[in-house]
Write a protein that holds these residues in place. Structure first.
Motif, short mmCIF file in Angstrom:
data_model
loop_
_atom_site.label_atom_id
_atom_site.label_comp_id
_atom_site.label_asym_id
_atom_site.label_seq_id
_atom_site.Cartn_x
_atom_site.Cartn_y
_atom_site.Cartn_z
N GLY A 189 -46.19 18.18 42.27
CA GLY A 189 -44.97 17.47 42.64
C GLY A 189 -45.21 16.13 43.29
N ALA A 190 -44.12 15.43 43.55
CA ALA A 190 -44.07 14.11 44.21
C ALA A 190 -44.60 13.01 43.28
CB ALA A 190 -44.82 14.14 45.53
N ALA A 191 -44.55 11.78 43.78
CA ALA A 191 -44.92 10.62 42.96
C ALA A 191 -46.42 10.64 42.66
CB ALA A 191 -44.55 9.35 43.73
N PRO A 192 -46.83 9.96 41.59
CA PRO A 192 -48.27 9.94 41.25
C PRO A 192 -49.11 9.52 42.46
CG PRO A 192 -47.00 8.97 39.47
CD PRO A 192 -46.02 9.22 40.59
N TYR A 223 -33.74 13.25 63.21
CA TYR A 223 -34.89 12.36 63.09
C TYR A 223 -35.00 11.85 61.65
CZ TYR A 223 -39.67 10.65 63.34
OH TYR A 223 -40.79 9.87 63.28
N ARG A 224 -34.82 12.77 60.70
CA ARG A 224 -34.92 12.40 59.29
C ARG A 224 -33.84 11.38 58.93
NH1 ARG A 224 -35.93 16.98 54.64
NH2 ARG A 224 -36.83 15.56 53.13
N LEU A 225 -32.66 11.58 59.52
CA LEU A 225 -31.55 10.67 59.24
C LEU A 225 -31.84 9.27 59.81
CD1 LEU A 225 -28.72 10.38 58.10
CD2 LEU A 225 -27.81 11.16 60.27
N VAL A 265 -44.79 24.10 44.62
CA VAL A 265 -44.02 23.36 43.61
C VAL A 265 -43.01 22.49 44.36
CG1 VAL A 265 -42.61 23.56 41.53
CG2 VAL A 265 -44.32 25.32 42.04
N CYS A 266 -43.24 21.19 44.32
CA CYS A 266 -42.48 20.26 45.17
C CYS A 266 -41.73 19.25 44.31
CB CYS A 266 -43.44 19.56 46.13
SG CYS A 266 -44.35 20.75 47.16
N LEU A 267 -40.68 19.73 43.64
CA LEU A 267 -39.91 18.90 42.73
C LEU A 267 -38.49 18.68 43.24
CD1 LEU A 267 -40.89 20.77 39.41
CD2 LEU A 267 -42.00 18.75 40.37
N GLY A 268 -38.20 19.18 44.46
CA GLY A 268 -36.83 19.18 44.97
C GLY A 268 -36.06 20.36 44.39
N ALA A 269 -35.08 20.84 45.15
CA ALA A 269 -34.25 21.98 44.69
C ALA A 269 -33.03 21.44 43.95
CB ALA A 269 -33.80 22.80 45.90
N ASP A 300 -48.69 15.29 39.54
CA ASP A 300 -47.47 14.68 40.09
C ASP A 300 -46.24 15.38 39.51
OD1 ASP A 300 -48.18 12.61 37.63
OD2 ASP A 300 -46.05 12.95 37.88
N GLY A 301 -45.08 15.06 40.06
CA GLY A 301 -43.86 15.77 39.68
C GLY A 301 -43.00 15.03 38.69
N TYR A 302 -43.54 13.99 38.07
CA TYR A 302 -42.71 13.19 37.15
C TYR A 302 -43.23 13.29 35.72
CZ TYR A 302 -40.37 11.84 41.33
OH TYR A 302 -39.64 11.90 42.50
N GLU A 339 -28.13 22.51 52.48
CA GLU A 339 -27.82 21.77 51.26
C GLU A 339 -28.13 22.62 50.02
OE1 GLU A 339 -30.04 18.12 51.45
OE2 GLU A 339 -29.10 17.46 49.59
N ILE A 340 -29.20 23.37 50.10
CA ILE A 340 -29.61 24.20 48.97
C ILE A 340 -28.68 25.40 48.82
CG2 ILE A 340 -31.52 25.63 48.10
CD1 ILE A 340 -33.45 23.55 49.34
N VAL A 341 -28.23 25.97 49.95
CA VAL A 341 -27.27 27.07 49.89
C VAL A 341 -25.98 26.58 49.22
CG1 VAL A 341 -25.85 28.67 51.25
CG2 VAL A 341 -28.23 28.23 51.92
N LEU A 371 -45.05 17.67 50.08
CA LEU A 371 -46.28 16.94 49.74
C LEU A 371 -46.26 15.54 50.32
CD1 LEU A 371 -47.04 18.06 46.06
CD2 LEU A 371 -48.05 18.88 48.19
N ASP A 372 -45.06 14.94 50.41
CA ASP A 372 -44.95 13.61 51.01
C ASP A 372 -45.37 13.67 52.49
OD1 ASP A 372 -43.84 12.24 48.70
OD2 ASP A 372 -42.03 13.41 49.05
N VAL A 373 -45.03 14.78 53.15
CA VAL A 373 -45.42 14.94 54.56
C VAL A 373 -46.92 15.18 54.65
CG1 VAL A 373 -45.09 16.32 56.65
CG2 VAL A 373 -43.13 15.85 55.17
#
Ligand code: UDP
Length: 240
Positions: A107-110, A210-212, A157-161, A134-136, A40-42, A187-189
């Protein structure tokens, strides 16, 4: 020499070699950027020249998804190993624990980064987590100051690509850190908010499935994956 997979150059390394390189980067003045692109990032980099440029200048580019490995095979330039960002981060923390190197989690939610820090310090005795945020956030300045004041050597740094890689490219130097790694939803994991696929799924390269199953709303994002492999086949046929 990197291995090109549809416009993104990957380091053809094993997990151990990737960690050794990261440890070497931590010994040099920074900032260095490590990225862990999945298909997805590529694809995102293919549509975003600024992002593609940042990846091409990164110090370490690791193939996160099994789709990247399949695409590299189709292109006739196989990569030696899949190096999932989360495994890379885990192995790196195992190696810096007890060395005095300082890790910052961004990163990630508070609340998520704090929970991840507590879990990681329990999992890796001697690991120094020197701060979390947090990332927000709305303003970059206070976050940069916090990382600098914490004396971080390494930042996850976990803000999504591509947000995290662009943030690192723009602000990495000002943080004073030596190595900043873009790690998406890790970070969620680590916080236990999202579980990782059981080992059977991991071994078969079916973590995406599995993620799906756990997050069916990702179907729109994942439906693009077969297209990624078709693009690789097309590129092979065109000889590029
Ligand atoms: N995130 C964030 N700030 C933002 C947008 C996203 O901190 O402005 C976090 C989000 O909470 C999640 C991570 O970034 O923890 C992105 O996760 P995702 O699974 O989408 O990333 P991937 O691993 O697929 O790159």
């Amino acid at each position: 020499m990197r291995t090109d997979v549809l416009g993104v150059g990957f380091d053809n390394v094993t997990l151990d070699e990737a960690v050794d390189r990261a440890l070497a980067l931590l010994e040099e003045d920074g900032p260095h950027l490590a990225a862990t692109p999945n298909p997805e990032i590529v694809q995102c980099a293919g549509r975003d020249p600024e992002f593609a440029g940042i990846l091409s200048r990164a110090d370490l580019v690791l193939p996160d998804g099994v789709g990247v490995i399949h695409a590299a095979n189709i292109l006739g330039r196989p990569l030696r190993a899949r190096v999932p960002g989360i495994d890379f981060a885990s192995a790196l923390m195992g190696r810096i624990a007890g060395t005095g190197k300082r890790l910052y989690l961004l990163g990630a939610a508070p609340g998520v980064a704090e929970q991840a820090a507590a879990n990681l310090q329990a999992a890796y005795p001697g690991l120094v987590v020197c701060g979390t945020h947090d990332g927000y956030f709305k303003e970059d300045g206070p976050v940069i100051d916090a990382i600098r004041k914490a004396g971080a050597d390494l930042v996850f740094v976990c803000l999504g690509a591509p947000k995290q890689e662009k943030w690192i490219a723009a602000h990495g130097a000002a943080t004073g850190a030596r190595l900043l790694v873009g790690l998406g939803g890790s970070l969620d994991v680590f916080a236990g908010k999202v579980d990782r696929a059981p080992e059977g799924f991991q071994r078969l390269g079916l973590e995406w499935l599995y993620r799906l199953i756990r997050e069916p709303s990702r179907i729109g994002r994942m439906a693009k994956l077969p297209l990624f492999l078709v693009s690789a086949a097309g590129a092979r046929l065109r000889g590029s």
